[in-house]
Scaffold this motif. Structure first.
Motif: not given
Length: 188
Positions: A9-21, A50-53, A58-60
């Protein structure tokens, strides 16, 4: 939800960030699970800690968009951070939605401001072209003074607009950071 679903879920929802980050972030959360397993915790307990993914992603996304706006102030990044903040809570959606609506209402005035400044600053060229077409003897001293007044007024309005926009972007960035800090603190 287990560890793999959480990371996915984290992997799908985190956007506009480099692959390394993105990889570093995912590894960080995976290490949280590994350390939780060592403490004899199950997946549900660790997710509560930890918190809901969806909220974390969204925060990231907001933090990444804010970083982009601070680095390079352009319209695309500003709208990206605005829409990211809107996704954090319903209140943000309503407040920022009304703000965007207000900007749309003032858009004709903003466009008129830019057009007027352009005409004022270009008034020497306009007067020169009029002199070529109609003859320079048709230009009066009053028109020359009006042209000089227009140029100075245009330059002053340009400076006022520049400092207004500069401070507006500072205020917008401050508001968005403040909003993100409240979101983090309250765990909305």
């Amino acid at each position: 939800m287990n560890k793999n679903e959480y990371i996915e879920v984290l992997n799908r929802r985190i956007k506009k960030i480099s692959r390394e980050e993105k990889k570093d972030i995912l590894n960080k959360y995976e290490s949280h699970f590994i350390s939780g397993y060592k403490d004899k915790k199950n997946d549900d307990e660790m997710i509560r800690d930890i918190g809901v993914p969806i909220k974390i992603s969204n925060e990231i996304n907001v933090m990444t968009a804010l970083h982009d706006v601070e680095k390079e102030k352009n319209i695309k990044d500003i709208f990206n951070v605005i829409f990211s903040i809107m996704g954090l809570s319903f209140f943000n959606f309503i407040f920022i939605g009304f703000s965007l609506f207000a900007i749309l209402l003032f858009l004709p005035f903003i466009l008129a401001y830019f057009i007027a400044i352009s005409v004022m600053i270009c008034s020497p060229v306009i007067l020169f072209v009029m002199g070529i077409i109609n003859g320079f003897d048709t230009i009066s001293i009053n028109e020359v003074f009006e042209m000089i007044k227009g140029v100075f007024l245009g330059l002053i309005l340009t400076l006022v607009g520049y400092y207004f926009m500069k401070n507006f972007f500072k205020f917008l960035t401050f508001y968005l950071k403040w909003n993100l800090n409240i979101f983090k603190r309250e765990g909305i």
